[in-house]
Design a protein around this motif. Structure first.
Motif, PDB file in Angstrom:
ATOM      1  N   ARG A  60       0.833  -1.194   0.000  1.00 39.39           N
ATOM      2  CA  ARG A  60       0.000   0.000   0.000  1.00 39.39           C
ATOM      3  C   ARG A  60       0.868   1.244   0.000  1.00 39.39           C
ATOM      4  O   ARG A  60       1.765   1.383   0.824  1.00 39.39           O
ATOM      5  CB  ARG A  60      -0.909  -0.014   1.236  1.00 39.39           C
ATOM      6  N   LEU A  61       0.580   2.133  -0.927  1.00 35.50           N
ATOM      7  CA  LEU A  61       1.324   3.380  -1.057  1.00 35.50           C
ATOM      8  C   LEU A  61       0.514   4.511  -0.431  1.00 35.50           C
ATOM      9  O   LEU A  61      -0.672   4.655  -0.699  1.00 35.50           O
ATOM     10  CB  LEU A  61       1.572   3.666  -2.540  1.00 35.50           C
ATOM     11  N   GLU A  62       1.152   5.287   0.433  1.00 33.09           N
ATOM     12  CA  GLU A  62       0.479   6.414   1.080  1.00 33.09           C
ATOM     13  C   GLU A  62       0.829   7.699   0.331  1.00 33.09           C
ATOM     14  O   GLU A  62       1.990   7.969   0.038  1.00 33.09           O
ATOM     15  CB  GLU A  62       0.925   6.512   2.539  1.00 33.09           C
ATOM     16  N   VAL A  63      -0.198   8.475   0.020  1.00 31.87           N
ATOM     17  CA  VAL A  63      -0.022   9.689  -0.762  1.00 31.87           C
ATOM     18  C   VAL A  63      -0.657  10.866  -0.032  1.00 31.87           C
ATOM     19  O   VAL A  63      -1.803  10.777   0.421  1.00 31.87           O
ATOM     20  CB  VAL A  63      -0.675   9.559  -2.162  1.00 31.87           C
ATOM     21  N   TYR A  64       0.088  11.964   0.116  1.00 28.94           N
ATOM     22  CA  TYR A  64      -0.449  13.232   0.609  1.00 28.94           C
ATOM     23  C   TYR A  64      -0.363  14.237  -0.542  1.00 28.94           C
ATOM     24  O   TYR A  64       0.724  14.434  -1.103  1.00 28.94           O
ATOM     25  CB  TYR A  64       0.355  13.749   1.800  1.00 28.94           C
ATOM     26  N   ALA A  65      -1.488  14.855  -0.886  1.00 29.98           N
ATOM     27  CA  ALA A  65      -1.478  15.819  -1.992  1.00 29.98           C
ATOM     28  C   ALA A  65      -2.599  16.833  -1.798  1.00 29.98           C
ATOM     29  O   ALA A  65      -3.723  16.466  -1.434  1.00 29.98           O
ATOM     30  CB  ALA A  65      -1.644  15.099  -3.325  1.00 29.98           C
ATOM     31  N   TYR A  66      -2.288  18.100  -2.009  1.00 27.47           N
ATOM     32  CA  TYR A  66      -3.319  19.139  -1.927  1.00 27.47           C
ATOM     33  C   TYR A  66      -2.918  20.335  -2.786  1.00 27.47           C
ATOM     34  O   TYR A  66      -1.741  20.536  -3.114  1.00 27.47           O
ATOM     35  CB  TYR A  66      -3.547  19.578  -0.478  1.00 27.47           C
ATOM     36  N   SER A 216      -6.723  15.268   2.085  1.00 26.77           N
ATOM     37  CA  SER A 216      -5.429  15.327   1.402  1.00 26.77           C
ATOM     38  C   SER A 216      -4.631  14.038   1.544  1.00 26.77           C
ATOM     39  O   SER A 216      -3.548  13.914   0.984  1.00 26.77           O
ATOM     40  CB  SER A 216      -4.601  16.500   1.940  1.00 26.77           C
ATOM     41  N   GLN A 217      -5.163  13.077   2.296  1.00 20.81           N
ATOM     42  CA  GLN A 217      -4.445  11.820   2.494  1.00 20.81           C
ATOM     43  C   GLN A 217      -5.147  10.718   1.700  1.00 20.81           C
ATOM     44  O   GLN A 217      -6.359  10.538   1.802  1.00 20.81           O
ATOM     45  CB  GLN A 217      -4.405  11.431   3.975  1.00 20.81           C
ATOM     46  N   PHE A 218      -4.355   9.948   0.943  1.00 19.27           N
ATOM     47  CA  PHE A 218      -4.907   8.888   0.103  1.00 19.27           C
ATOM     48  C   PHE A 218      -4.043   7.646   0.217  1.00 19.27           C
ATOM     49  O   PHE A 218      -2.840   7.730   0.468  1.00 19.27           O
ATOM     50  CB  PHE A 218      -4.967   9.329  -1.372  1.00 19.27           C
ATOM     51  N   TYR A 219      -4.689   6.493   0.019  1.00 23.11           N
ATOM     52  CA  TYR A 219      -3.962   5.222  -0.028  1.00 23.11           C
ATOM     53  C   TYR A 219      -4.181   4.579  -1.393  1.00 23.11           C
ATOM     54  O   TYR A 219      -5.301   4.550  -1.912  1.00 23.11           O
ATOM     55  CB  TYR A 219      -4.441   4.260   1.058  1.00 23.11           C
ATOM     56  N   VAL A 220      -3.094   4.055  -1.957  1.00 27.54           N
ATOM     57  CA  VAL A 220      -3.135   3.370  -3.250  1.00 27.54           C
ATOM     58  C   VAL A 220      -2.698   1.924  -3.020  1.00 27.54           C
ATOM     59  O   VAL A 220      -1.586   1.676  -2.551  1.00 27.54           O
ATOM     60  CB  VAL A 220      -2.209   4.048  -4.281  1.00 27.54           C
TER      61      VAL A 220
END
Length: 404
Positions: A60-66, A216-220
Protein backbone atom coordinates in the motif's frame (compact mmCIF):
# COMPACT_ATOMS: atom_id res chain seq x y z
CA UNK A 1 36.82 -31.78 45.43
CA UNK A 2 33.84 -33.34 43.76
CA UNK A 3 31.28 -31.03 42.16
CA UNK A 4 28.43 -32.55 44.19
CA UNK A 5 30.26 -31.73 47.41
CA UNK A 6 31.05 -28.23 46.14
CA UNK A 7 27.36 -27.58 45.37
CA UNK A 8 26.37 -28.95 48.78
CA UNK A 9 28.81 -26.60 50.54
CA UNK A 10 27.58 -23.67 48.42
CA UNK A 11 23.96 -24.38 49.40
CA UNK A 12 24.99 -24.59 53.03
CA UNK A 13 26.81 -21.25 52.84
CA UNK A 14 23.89 -19.51 51.09
CA UNK A 15 21.33 -21.03 53.46
CA UNK A 16 23.36 -20.05 56.51
CA UNK A 17 23.03 -16.36 55.64
CA UNK A 18 19.56 -16.16 54.10
CA UNK A 19 18.96 -12.43 54.56
CA UNK A 20 22.41 -11.47 53.28
CA UNK A 21 22.12 -13.86 50.34
CA UNK A 22 18.70 -12.46 49.37
CA UNK A 23 19.92 -8.87 49.52
CA UNK A 24 22.89 -9.89 47.37
CA UNK A 25 20.53 -11.49 44.85
CA UNK A 26 18.24 -8.44 44.76
CA UNK A 27 20.21 -6.59 42.09
CA UNK A 28 20.22 -9.71 39.91
CA UNK A 29 16.48 -10.26 40.49
CA UNK A 30 15.64 -6.70 39.49
CA UNK A 31 18.00 -6.77 36.51
CA UNK A 32 16.74 -10.08 35.10
CA UNK A 33 13.07 -9.14 35.60
CA UNK A 34 13.67 -5.76 33.96
CA UNK A 35 15.53 -7.18 30.96
CA UNK A 36 12.91 -9.87 30.37
CA UNK A 37 10.01 -7.43 30.66
CA UNK A 38 11.55 -4.74 28.46
CA UNK A 39 12.70 -7.13 25.73
CA UNK A 40 9.40 -9.07 25.70
CA UNK A 41 7.16 -6.00 25.65
CA UNK A 42 9.26 -4.31 22.95
CA UNK A 43 9.23 -7.46 20.82
CA UNK A 44 5.45 -7.74 21.24
CA UNK A 45 5.00 -4.06 20.39
CA UNK A 46 7.10 -4.44 17.26
CA UNK A 47 5.20 -7.57 16.24
CA UNK A 48 1.83 -5.91 16.87
CA UNK A 49 2.81 -2.87 14.80
CA UNK A 50 3.94 -5.05 11.89
CA UNK A 51 0.79 -7.19 12.12
CA UNK A 52 -1.36 -4.07 12.14
CA UNK A 53 0.39 -2.85 9.00
CA UNK A 54 -0.27 -6.24 7.42
CA UNK A 55 -3.93 -6.15 8.54
CA UNK A 56 -4.38 -2.71 6.98
CA UNK A 57 -3.14 -4.12 3.70
CA UNK A 58 0.22 -4.92 2.20
CA UNK A 59 1.68 -3.26 -0.89
CA UNK A 60 0.00 0.00 0.00
CA UNK A 61 1.32 3.38 -1.06
CA UNK A 62 0.48 6.41 1.08
CA UNK A 63 -0.02 9.69 -0.76
CA UNK A 64 -0.45 13.23 0.61
CA UNK A 65 -1.48 15.82 -1.99
CA UNK A 66 -3.32 19.14 -1.93
CA UNK A 67 -3.74 22.32 -3.96
CA UNK A 68 -3.28 25.75 -2.45
CA UNK A 69 -6.57 26.92 -4.05
CA UNK A 70 -8.51 24.41 -1.93
CA UNK A 71 -9.56 22.08 -4.75
CA UNK A 72 -9.24 18.32 -4.28
CA UNK A 73 -6.87 16.25 -6.39
CA UNK A 74 -8.63 12.96 -5.67
CA UNK A 75 -10.92 12.78 -8.71
CA UNK A 76 -7.91 13.20 -11.00
CA UNK A 77 -5.87 10.73 -8.95
CA UNK A 78 -8.76 8.21 -9.04
CA UNK A 79 -8.96 8.37 -12.84
CA UNK A 80 -5.19 8.10 -13.19
CA UNK A 81 -5.08 5.00 -10.95
CA UNK A 82 -7.72 3.37 -13.18
CA UNK A 83 -5.29 3.97 -16.03
CA UNK A 84 -2.53 2.26 -13.97
CA UNK A 85 -4.57 -0.94 -13.61
CA UNK A 86 -1.52 -3.11 -14.40
CA UNK A 87 0.11 -1.81 -11.17
CA UNK A 88 -2.81 -0.57 -9.04
CA UNK A 89 -5.80 -2.44 -7.56
CA UNK A 90 -7.53 0.52 -5.94
CA UNK A 91 -7.31 4.01 -4.45
CA UNK A 92 -9.24 5.76 -1.69
CA UNK A 93 -9.08 8.92 0.39
CA UNK A 94 -8.65 8.47 4.15
CA UNK A 95 -10.36 11.55 5.55
CA UNK A 96 -11.25 11.37 9.26
CA UNK A 97 -14.42 12.75 10.82
CA UNK A 98 -14.54 13.35 14.59
CA UNK A 99 -18.30 13.56 15.10
CA UNK A 100 -20.60 11.69 17.50
CA UNK A 101 -22.20 8.51 16.18
CA UNK A 102 -25.53 7.50 17.72
CA UNK A 103 -28.04 4.69 17.35
CA UNK A 104 -31.08 4.78 19.59
CA UNK A 105 -29.80 5.48 23.09
CA UNK A 106 -26.23 4.42 22.27
CA UNK A 107 -23.62 7.14 21.74
CA UNK A 108 -20.15 6.56 20.36
CA UNK A 109 -18.72 9.33 22.55
CA UNK A 110 -19.92 7.47 25.64
CA UNK A 111 -18.06 4.31 24.66
CA UNK A 112 -14.61 3.46 25.98
CA UNK A 113 -13.36 3.15 22.41
CA UNK A 114 -15.48 5.35 20.08
CA UNK A 115 -15.70 4.27 16.43
CA UNK A 116 -13.46 5.93 13.86
CA UNK A 117 -15.37 7.52 10.98
CA UNK A 118 -13.60 7.54 7.61
CA UNK A 119 -14.49 8.85 4.17
CA UNK A 120 -13.64 6.41 1.39
CA UNK A 121 -14.19 5.58 -2.23
CA UNK A 122 -15.87 2.49 -3.65
CA UNK A 123 -12.40 0.87 -3.44
CA UNK A 124 -11.92 1.46 0.31
CA UNK A 125 -12.26 -2.23 1.23
CA UNK A 126 -9.80 -3.33 -1.49
CA UNK A 127 -7.19 -0.82 -0.35
CA UNK A 128 -7.59 -1.60 3.36
CA UNK A 129 -7.87 -5.37 3.05
CA UNK A 130 -11.49 -5.69 4.25
CA UNK A 131 -13.87 -8.50 3.30
CA UNK A 132 -17.66 -8.19 3.42
CA UNK A 133 -19.55 -10.27 5.97
CA UNK A 134 -23.05 -8.90 5.39
CA UNK A 135 -24.84 -6.65 2.91
CA UNK A 136 -22.91 -4.82 0.21
CA UNK A 137 -19.93 -2.51 -0.09
CA UNK A 138 -19.84 1.16 -1.04
CA UNK A 139 -20.40 1.61 -4.78
CA UNK A 140 -19.39 4.18 -7.37
CA UNK A 141 -23.08 5.15 -7.59
CA UNK A 142 -23.08 5.92 -3.83
CA UNK A 143 -20.09 8.19 -4.36
CA UNK A 144 -21.47 9.92 -7.46
CA UNK A 145 -24.94 10.43 -5.90
CA UNK A 146 -23.65 11.69 -2.52
CA UNK A 147 -25.67 8.88 -0.91
CA UNK A 148 -25.92 8.93 2.89
CA UNK A 149 -24.94 5.28 3.32
CA UNK A 150 -22.21 3.58 5.33
CA UNK A 151 -20.45 0.28 5.93
CA UNK A 152 -19.55 -0.76 9.48
CA UNK A 153 -16.53 -2.62 10.75
CA UNK A 154 -17.29 -5.74 12.81
CA UNK A 155 -16.44 -4.09 16.16
CA UNK A 156 -18.54 -0.97 15.42
CA UNK A 157 -21.49 -3.13 14.34
CA UNK A 158 -21.28 -5.15 17.55
CA UNK A 159 -20.95 -2.05 19.75
CA UNK A 160 -24.07 -0.40 18.33
CA UNK A 161 -26.27 -3.35 17.33
CA UNK A 162 -25.07 -6.19 19.57
CA UNK A 163 -26.12 -9.32 17.69
CA UNK A 164 -28.90 -7.70 15.64
CA UNK A 165 -28.45 -7.48 11.87
CA UNK A 166 -27.51 -3.82 11.23
CA UNK A 167 -28.11 -3.84 7.47
CA UNK A 168 -30.79 -1.29 6.45
CA UNK A 169 -30.77 0.20 9.97
CA UNK A 170 -30.07 3.89 10.33
CA UNK A 171 -27.37 5.50 12.44
CA UNK A 172 -26.83 9.22 12.93
CA UNK A 173 -23.56 11.11 12.74
CA UNK A 174 -23.94 14.53 14.37
CA UNK A 175 -27.65 14.31 13.64
CA UNK A 176 -27.27 13.40 9.95
CA UNK A 177 -28.84 9.99 9.12
CA UNK A 178 -26.82 7.30 7.33
CA UNK A 179 -28.25 3.94 6.24
CA UNK A 180 -26.10 0.88 6.94
CA UNK A 181 -25.65 -1.11 3.74
CA UNK A 182 -23.00 -3.60 4.83
CA UNK A 183 -20.69 -4.97 7.53
CA UNK A 184 -17.04 -5.91 7.09
CA UNK A 185 -15.70 -9.21 8.41
CA UNK A 186 -13.58 -9.03 11.56
CA UNK A 187 -9.82 -8.92 10.99
CA UNK A 188 -8.35 -7.33 14.15
CA UNK A 189 -10.07 -9.03 17.12
CA UNK A 190 -7.32 -8.80 19.74
CA UNK A 191 -6.77 -5.05 19.78
CA UNK A 192 -8.85 -2.55 21.78
CA UNK A 193 -7.88 0.17 19.29
CA UNK A 194 -9.24 -2.11 16.62
CA UNK A 195 -9.16 -1.67 12.86
CA UNK A 196 -12.65 -3.18 12.97
CA UNK A 197 -14.05 -0.27 14.99
CA UNK A 198 -14.68 1.83 11.86
CA UNK A 199 -17.55 3.42 9.97
CA UNK A 200 -16.90 4.15 6.29
CA UNK A 201 -18.87 6.79 4.37
CA UNK A 202 -18.66 7.81 0.69
CA UNK A 203 -16.16 10.66 0.59
CA UNK A 204 -18.61 12.92 -1.23
CA UNK A 205 -20.95 12.92 1.81
CA UNK A 206 -18.45 15.07 3.68
CA UNK A 207 -20.41 18.05 2.33
CA UNK A 208 -23.52 17.05 4.30
CA UNK A 209 -21.65 17.18 7.61
CA UNK A 210 -20.84 20.42 9.34
CA UNK A 211 -17.15 19.96 10.14
CA UNK A 212 -14.26 20.58 7.74
CA UNK A 213 -12.75 17.30 6.57
CA UNK A 214 -9.13 17.16 5.39
CA UNK A 215 -9.13 15.11 2.18
CA UNK A 216 -5.43 15.33 1.40
CA UNK A 217 -4.45 11.82 2.49
CA UNK A 218 -4.91 8.89 0.10
CA UNK A 219 -3.96 5.22 -0.03
CA UNK A 220 -3.14 3.37 -3.25
CA UNK A 221 -3.24 -0.45 -3.17
CA UNK A 222 -0.70 -1.96 -5.55
CA UNK A 223 -0.57 -5.49 -6.92
CA UNK A 224 2.78 -6.48 -5.38
CA UNK A 225 6.03 -5.07 -4.00
CA UNK A 226 7.51 -4.38 -7.41
CA UNK A 227 4.31 -2.63 -8.50
CA UNK A 228 4.56 -0.30 -5.47
CA UNK A 229 7.84 1.12 -6.75
CA UNK A 230 6.55 1.44 -10.31
CA UNK A 231 3.29 3.06 -9.20
CA UNK A 232 5.09 5.40 -6.81
CA UNK A 233 7.32 6.76 -9.59
CA UNK A 234 4.41 7.21 -12.01
CA UNK A 235 2.07 8.80 -9.43
CA UNK A 236 4.80 11.22 -8.34
CA UNK A 237 5.24 12.26 -11.98
CA UNK A 238 1.48 12.67 -12.39
CA UNK A 239 1.10 14.73 -9.20
CA UNK A 240 4.02 16.94 -10.21
CA UNK A 241 1.92 17.94 -13.22
CA UNK A 242 -1.05 18.81 -10.98
CA UNK A 243 0.57 20.17 -7.81
CA UNK A 244 3.90 21.32 -9.19
CA UNK A 245 7.37 20.30 -8.05
CA UNK A 246 7.32 19.93 -4.21
CA UNK A 247 11.02 20.82 -4.09
CA UNK A 248 10.52 24.08 -5.97
CA UNK A 249 10.26 26.96 -3.50
CA UNK A 250 8.59 29.10 -6.17
CA UNK A 251 5.83 26.57 -6.79
CA UNK A 252 2.45 28.26 -6.24
CA UNK A 253 0.14 25.38 -7.13
CA UNK A 254 0.31 22.80 -4.35
CA UNK A 255 2.33 20.18 -2.54
CA UNK A 256 2.56 16.37 -2.37
CA UNK A 257 4.70 13.51 -1.12
CA UNK A 258 4.44 9.72 -1.08
CA UNK A 259 5.44 7.04 1.41
CA UNK A 260 6.39 3.50 0.55
CA UNK A 261 5.14 0.92 3.13
CA UNK A 262 8.67 -0.52 3.33
CA UNK A 263 9.68 2.79 4.93
CA UNK A 264 7.19 2.19 7.76
CA UNK A 265 8.48 -1.33 8.35
CA UNK A 266 12.07 -0.10 8.46
CA UNK A 267 11.10 2.76 10.77
CA UNK A 268 9.23 0.44 13.16
CA UNK A 269 12.15 -1.98 13.29
CA UNK A 270 14.68 0.82 13.82
CA UNK A 271 12.59 2.42 16.57
CA UNK A 272 12.14 -0.93 18.30
CA UNK A 273 15.87 -1.63 18.08
CA UNK A 274 16.76 1.82 19.47
CA UNK A 275 14.26 1.59 22.32
CA UNK A 276 15.40 -1.93 23.19
CA UNK A 277 19.04 -0.80 23.32
CA UNK A 278 18.28 2.23 25.50
CA UNK A 279 15.91 0.47 27.90
CA UNK A 280 17.99 -2.72 27.86
CA UNK A 281 21.06 -0.64 28.74
CA UNK A 282 19.21 0.87 31.71
CA UNK A 283 18.17 -2.61 32.88
CA UNK A 284 21.73 -3.83 32.26
CA UNK A 285 23.01 -1.25 34.74
CA UNK A 286 20.93 -2.99 37.38
CA UNK A 287 22.59 -6.29 36.48
CA UNK A 288 26.00 -4.61 36.67
CA UNK A 289 25.19 -3.26 40.13
CA UNK A 290 24.04 -6.75 41.10
CA UNK A 291 27.33 -8.18 39.84
CA UNK A 292 29.31 -5.69 41.92
CA UNK A 293 27.22 -6.74 44.91
CA UNK A 294 28.16 -10.35 44.24
CA UNK A 295 31.85 -9.44 44.16
CA UNK A 296 31.51 -7.50 47.38
CA UNK A 297 29.75 -10.27 49.28
CA UNK A 298 32.17 -12.90 47.99
CA UNK A 299 35.10 -10.80 49.24
CA UNK A 300 33.39 -10.66 52.64
CA UNK A 301 32.91 -14.44 52.48
CA UNK A 302 36.60 -14.93 51.73
CA UNK A 303 37.48 -12.85 54.82
CA UNK A 304 35.03 -14.80 57.02
CA UNK A 305 36.31 -18.17 55.81
CA UNK A 306 40.03 -17.43 55.78
CA UNK A 307 40.80 -20.03 58.45
CA UNK A 308 38.71 -22.68 56.65
CA UNK A 309 40.64 -21.94 53.44
CA UNK A 310 43.93 -22.25 55.35
CA UNK A 311 42.96 -25.67 56.75
CA UNK A 312 41.94 -26.92 53.31
CA UNK A 313 45.16 -25.64 51.77
CA UNK A 314 47.20 -27.21 54.64
CA UNK A 315 45.74 -30.67 54.07
CA UNK A 316 46.52 -30.53 50.35
CA UNK A 317 43.64 -28.79 48.58
CA UNK A 318 44.74 -27.40 45.24
CA UNK A 319 44.20 -23.76 44.27
CA UNK A 320 41.83 -24.76 41.48
CA UNK A 321 39.51 -26.52 43.96
CA UNK A 322 39.31 -23.34 46.06
CA UNK A 323 38.59 -21.28 42.92
CA UNK A 324 35.96 -23.79 41.81
CA UNK A 325 34.25 -23.71 45.23
CA UNK A 326 33.89 -19.93 45.27
CA UNK A 327 32.88 -19.69 41.62
CA UNK A 328 30.16 -22.31 42.16
CA UNK A 329 28.88 -20.33 45.14
CA UNK A 330 28.86 -17.05 43.19
CA UNK A 331 27.20 -18.75 40.22
CA UNK A 332 24.55 -20.33 42.46
CA UNK A 333 23.69 -17.02 44.11
CA UNK A 334 23.23 -15.42 40.69
CA UNK A 335 21.45 -18.47 39.29
CA UNK A 336 18.91 -18.52 42.11
CA UNK A 337 18.51 -14.75 41.77
CA UNK A 338 18.11 -15.17 38.02
CA UNK A 339 15.35 -17.75 38.43
CA UNK A 340 13.49 -15.58 40.94
CA UNK A 341 13.96 -12.62 38.57
CA UNK A 342 12.60 -14.76 35.69
CA UNK A 343 9.47 -15.49 37.72
CA UNK A 344 8.96 -11.76 38.29
CA UNK A 345 9.78 -11.20 34.61
CA UNK A 346 6.86 -13.43 33.63
CA UNK A 347 4.54 -11.51 35.95
CA UNK A 348 5.67 -8.06 34.81
CA UNK A 349 5.52 -9.09 31.14
CA UNK A 350 1.90 -10.22 31.55
CA UNK A 351 1.06 -6.92 33.27
CA UNK A 352 2.94 -4.95 30.60
CA UNK A 353 0.96 -6.67 27.84
CA UNK A 354 -2.31 -5.68 29.50
CA UNK A 355 -1.42 -2.18 30.68
CA UNK A 356 0.77 -0.86 27.86
CA UNK A 357 -0.19 -2.88 24.78
CA UNK A 358 -3.85 -3.48 25.77
CA UNK A 359 -3.59 -7.07 24.55
CA UNK A 360 -6.54 -9.38 25.09
CA UNK A 361 -4.26 -12.40 25.04
CA UNK A 362 -1.67 -13.16 27.74
CA UNK A 363 1.83 -11.97 26.81
CA UNK A 364 4.64 -14.24 28.00
CA UNK A 365 8.40 -13.97 27.50
CA UNK A 366 9.85 -16.32 24.92
CA UNK A 367 11.87 -19.34 26.04
CA UNK A 368 14.98 -17.86 24.43
CA UNK A 369 14.67 -14.56 26.34
CA UNK A 370 14.05 -16.38 29.64
CA UNK A 371 16.90 -18.84 29.21
CA UNK A 372 19.25 -16.10 28.01
CA UNK A 373 18.50 -13.87 31.01
CA UNK A 374 19.05 -16.68 33.54
CA UNK A 375 22.23 -17.97 31.85
CA UNK A 376 23.59 -14.43 31.61
CA UNK A 377 22.99 -13.92 35.34
CA UNK A 378 24.98 -17.09 36.12
CA UNK A 379 27.80 -15.99 33.79
CA UNK A 380 27.75 -12.57 35.46
CA UNK A 381 28.13 -14.22 38.86
CA UNK A 382 31.07 -16.27 37.66
CA UNK A 383 32.76 -13.21 36.12
CA UNK A 384 32.35 -11.05 39.22
CA UNK A 385 33.18 -13.97 41.51
CA UNK A 386 36.47 -14.61 39.73
CA UNK A 387 38.51 -12.02 41.63
CA UNK A 388 37.35 -13.13 45.13
CA UNK A 389 37.89 -16.79 44.14
CA UNK A 390 41.43 -16.14 42.92
CA UNK A 391 42.16 -14.07 46.03
CA UNK A 392 40.91 -16.92 48.24
CA UNK A 393 43.00 -19.51 46.40
CA UNK A 394 46.10 -17.32 46.72
CA UNK A 395 46.07 -17.24 50.54
CA UNK A 396 49.16 -18.83 52.11
CA UNK A 397 48.21 -21.74 54.43
CA UNK A 398 50.31 -20.46 57.37
CA UNK A 399 48.91 -16.93 57.15
CA UNK A 400 45.36 -18.23 56.72
CA UNK A 401 45.63 -20.58 59.74
CA UNK A 402 46.63 -17.68 61.97
CA UNK A 403 43.42 -15.78 61.10
CA UNK A 404 40.72 -15.63 63.73
Amino acid sequence: MKFAQAFKMAFKSIGGNKARSFLTMLGIIIGVASVMTIVSVMMAQNKASLEQLKAMGTNRLEVYAYLYNGNSVFDDLYDYCLYLDQYVDGVTPMGNYYGNVTYGNKSGNAMEYPPQVYFGSDQYSIVNNFQLAEGRDLSKIDVDNYSNVCVLGARAARNFFDFTDPVDKEIQIDGVPFRVVGVYAEKDPNNDYSLDNVIVLPYTTSRSLSQYVDMSQFYVKCKDGNAVRQAQAMIEGFLTGICGDPNDWNNQRGYFYTNNPDQYTETINEQAKSMSLVLGGIAGISLLVGGIGIMNIMLVTVTERTKEIGIRRAIGAERKSIVTQFLIEAGMICGIGGMIGAAFGFLFTMLGGKLFLHLKTILLPSFGVTLGAVVFSVVLGIIFGMYPAIKASGLQPVVALRAE
